[in-house]
Design a protein around this motif. Structure first.
Motif, PDB file in Angstrom:
ATOM      1  N   LEU A 129      -6.429  -0.309  10.429  1.00 21.06           N
ATOM      2  CA  LEU A 129      -7.764  -0.568   9.872  1.00 21.06           C
ATOM      3  C   LEU A 129      -8.166   0.545   8.901  1.00 21.06           C
ATOM      4  CD1 LEU A 129      -9.495  -1.829  13.152  1.00 21.06           C
ATOM      5  CD2 LEU A 129      -9.013  -3.187  11.091  1.00 21.06           C
ATOM      6  N   GLY A 130      -7.811   1.780   9.263  1.00 21.68           N
ATOM      7  CA  GLY A 130      -8.098   2.898   8.364  1.00 21.68           C
ATOM      8  C   GLY A 130      -7.329   2.760   7.062  1.00 21.68           C
ATOM      9  N   LEU A 131      -6.060   2.386   7.192  1.00 22.84           N
ATOM     10  CA  LEU A 131      -5.219   2.212   5.991  1.00 22.84           C
ATOM     11  C   LEU A 131      -5.777   1.127   5.073  1.00 22.84           C
ATOM     12  CD1 LEU A 131      -1.430   2.122   6.947  1.00 22.84           C
ATOM     13  CD2 LEU A 131      -2.517   3.490   5.158  1.00 22.84           C
TER      14      LEU A 131
ATOM     15  N   PRO B 155      -7.528   2.889  -3.292  1.00 22.82           N
ATOM     16  CA  PRO B 155      -6.163   2.786  -3.826  1.00 22.82           C
ATOM     17  C   PRO B 155      -5.608   4.079  -4.413  1.00 22.82           C
ATOM     18  CG  PRO B 155      -7.730   1.575  -5.180  1.00 22.82           C
ATOM     19  CD  PRO B 155      -8.475   2.020  -3.970  1.00 22.82           C
ATOM     20  N   GLU B 156      -6.468   5.015  -4.784  1.00 17.62           N
ATOM     21  CA  GLU B 156      -5.944   6.202  -5.485  1.00 17.62           C
ATOM     22  C   GLU B 156      -5.217   7.196  -4.568  1.00 17.62           C
ATOM     23  OE1 GLU B 156      -9.132   5.276  -5.351  1.00 17.62           O
ATOM     24  OE2 GLU B 156     -10.498   6.969  -5.071  1.00 17.62           O
ATOM     25  N   TYR B 157      -5.286   7.009  -3.246  1.00 18.86           N
ATOM     26  CA  TYR B 157      -4.628   7.965  -2.343  1.00 18.86           C
ATOM     27  C   TYR B 157      -3.221   7.500  -2.012  1.00 18.86           C
ATOM     28  CZ  TYR B 157      -9.332   9.743  -1.852  1.00 18.86           C
ATOM     29  OH  TYR B 157     -10.561  10.256  -2.132  1.00 18.86           O
ATOM     30  N   ASP B 158      -2.225   8.352  -2.298  1.00 16.84           N
ATOM     31  CA  ASP B 158      -0.850   7.938  -2.000  1.00 16.84           C
ATOM     32  C   ASP B 158      -0.188   8.764  -0.899  1.00 16.84           C
ATOM     33  OD1 ASP B 158      -0.636  10.168  -3.493  1.00 16.84           O
ATOM     34  OD2 ASP B 158       0.405   9.240  -5.186  1.00 16.84           O
TER      35      ASP B 158
ATOM     36  N   THR C 292       0.259  16.322  15.582  1.00 14.98           N
ATOM     37  CA  THR C 292      -0.332  15.703  14.392  1.00 14.98           C
ATOM     38  C   THR C 292      -1.080  16.803  13.634  1.00 14.98           C
ATOM     39  OG1 THR C 292      -2.449  15.096  15.413  1.00 14.98           O
ATOM     40  CG2 THR C 292      -0.647  13.485  15.580  1.00 14.98           C
ATOM     41  N   PRO C 293      -1.407  16.603  12.352  1.00  7.54           N
ATOM     42  CA  PRO C 293      -1.325  15.357  11.611  1.00  7.54           C
ATOM     43  C   PRO C 293       0.112  15.016  11.227  1.00  7.54           C
ATOM     44  CG  PRO C 293      -2.039  17.102  10.138  1.00  7.54           C
ATOM     45  CD  PRO C 293      -1.977  17.691  11.509  1.00  7.54           C
ATOM     46  N   GLN C 294       0.407  13.702  11.294  1.00  6.18           N
ATOM     47  CA  GLN C 294       1.665  13.204  10.771  1.00  6.18           C
ATOM     48  C   GLN C 294       1.374  12.698   9.358  1.00  6.18           C
ATOM     49  OE1 GLN C 294       3.264  10.443  13.697  1.00  6.18           O
ATOM     50  NE2 GLN C 294       3.634  12.144  15.122  1.00  6.18           N
ATOM     51  N   GLY C 295       2.267  13.024   8.433  1.00  2.00           N
ATOM     52  CA  GLY C 295       2.016  12.698   7.026  1.00  2.00           C
ATOM     53  C   GLY C 295       2.958  11.621   6.523  1.00  2.00           C
ATOM     54  N   PHE C 296       2.449  10.764   5.637  1.00  2.63           N
ATOM     55  CA  PHE C 296       3.241   9.614   5.182  1.00  2.63           C
ATOM     56  C   PHE C 296       3.008   9.323   3.711  1.00  2.63           C
ATOM     57  CE2 PHE C 296       2.111   9.131   9.606  1.00  2.63           C
ATOM     58  CZ  PHE C 296       3.325   8.832  10.201  1.00  2.63           C
ATOM     59  N   ASP C 297       4.071   8.850   3.088  1.00  3.72           N
ATOM     60  CA  ASP C 297       3.906   8.153   1.831  1.00  3.72           C
ATOM     61  C   ASP C 297       3.128   6.865   2.164  1.00  3.72           C
ATOM     62  OD1 ASP C 297       4.995   7.410  -1.026  1.00  3.72           O
ATOM     63  OD2 ASP C 297       5.301   5.668   0.280  1.00  3.72           O
ATOM     64  N   ARG C 298       2.085   6.618   1.437  1.00  3.58           N
ATOM     65  CA  ARG C 298       1.198   5.498   1.803  1.00  3.58           C
ATOM     66  C   ARG C 298       1.918   4.148   1.918  1.00  3.58           C
ATOM     67  NH1 ARG C 298      -4.491   4.004  -0.796  1.00  3.58           N
ATOM     68  NH2 ARG C 298      -4.886   2.075   0.334  1.00  3.58           N
ATOM     69  N   GLN C 299       2.798   3.879   0.927  1.00  2.00           N
ATOM     70  CA  GLN C 299       3.499   2.575   0.940  1.00  2.00           C
ATOM     71  C   GLN C 299       4.367   2.439   2.185  1.00  2.00           C
ATOM     72  OE1 GLN C 299       2.886   0.494  -1.404  1.00  2.00           O
ATOM     73  NE2 GLN C 299       2.027   1.764  -3.029  1.00  2.00           N
ATOM     74  N   VAL C 300       5.001   3.547   2.564  1.00  2.00           N
ATOM     75  CA  VAL C 300       5.897   3.536   3.727  1.00  2.00           C
ATOM     76  C   VAL C 300       5.093   3.252   4.998  1.00  2.00           C
ATOM     77  CG1 VAL C 300       7.330   5.027   5.192  1.00  2.00           C
ATOM     78  CG2 VAL C 300       7.655   5.022   2.696  1.00  2.00           C
ATOM     79  N   LEU C 301       3.962   3.925   5.137  1.00  2.00           N
ATOM     80  CA  LEU C 301       3.158   3.719   6.355  1.00  2.00           C
ATOM     81  C   LEU C 301       2.610   2.287   6.398  1.00  2.00           C
ATOM     82  CD1 LEU C 301       2.079   5.033   8.926  1.00  2.00           C
ATOM     83  CD2 LEU C 301       0.026   5.697   7.641  1.00  2.00           C
TER      84      LEU C 301
END
Ligand SMILES: C[C@](O)(CO)[C@H](O)COP(=O)(O)O
Length: 163
Positions: free
Chosen positions: A15-17, A22-25, A95-104
């Protein structure tokens, strides 16, 4: 921006995602139960994602020997040990666990089974998750003793840093 959570940790992250502009990657997923994570740890996670890792977790080597068990035959009965993994290859993940947005986003679209962290969803996609050094002050505050430790950490920070 605050988004109402879902029925599970995964649903809350999704839900957060969905609500993320859109500008956050680069996306960080953090446990509110880890309020004392140092800023340097957060920065190290972000930097590793920006350097090209699809998923990054901060973690520490365990100081205990870890056993794998089978469930006890009855509640309260001793649990049989089935294995002792090589401790030098284990890490206790924070955490925090970090991700490329598209991957997550892909992980949350494709992985449906319940997991205990988001990085394991990326592992299930067959992508590499990398570890950066975690911090002993990034522990979860979930039990009464954790609260005592958290107060001690805050008292030390107040003394050393003035906050
Ligand atoms: C994500 C985590 O903090 C990694 O150690 C952990 O799995 C969270 O577990 P919880 O039971 O959702 O607090």
């Amino acid at each position: 921006m605050v988004v109402p959570g879902g029925a599970s940790r995964q649903e809350s992250v999704r839900l957060g995602l969905d609500a993320l502009p859109p500008e956050y990657d680069v996306v960080l997923v953090h446990d509110a139960a880890r309020p004392l994570v140092p800023v340097d740890t957060v920065d190290a996670v972000i930097e590793a994602v920006r350097d090209g890792a699809p998923a990054v977790v901060p973690a520490l080597p365990p100081s205990d020997t870890v056993k794998e068990v089978t469930p006890a035959a009855a509640p309260g009965a001793p649990e049989p040990v089935v294995a002792t993994p090589d401790r030098s290859r284990l890490r206790a993940v924070q955490t925090p666990q970090g991700f490329d947005r598209q991957v997550l986003a892909r992980a949350h679209a494709e992985v449906t089974e319940n997991v205990t962290d988001d990085a394991s969803m990326v592992e299930q996609l067959g992508l590499t998750v990398v570890v950066v050094p975690g911090h002993e002050e990034a522990f979860k505050v979930t039990r009464p003793l954790d609260l005592v430790l958290a107060e001690a950490v805050l008292a030390r920070r107040r003394l050393n840093d003035g906050f």
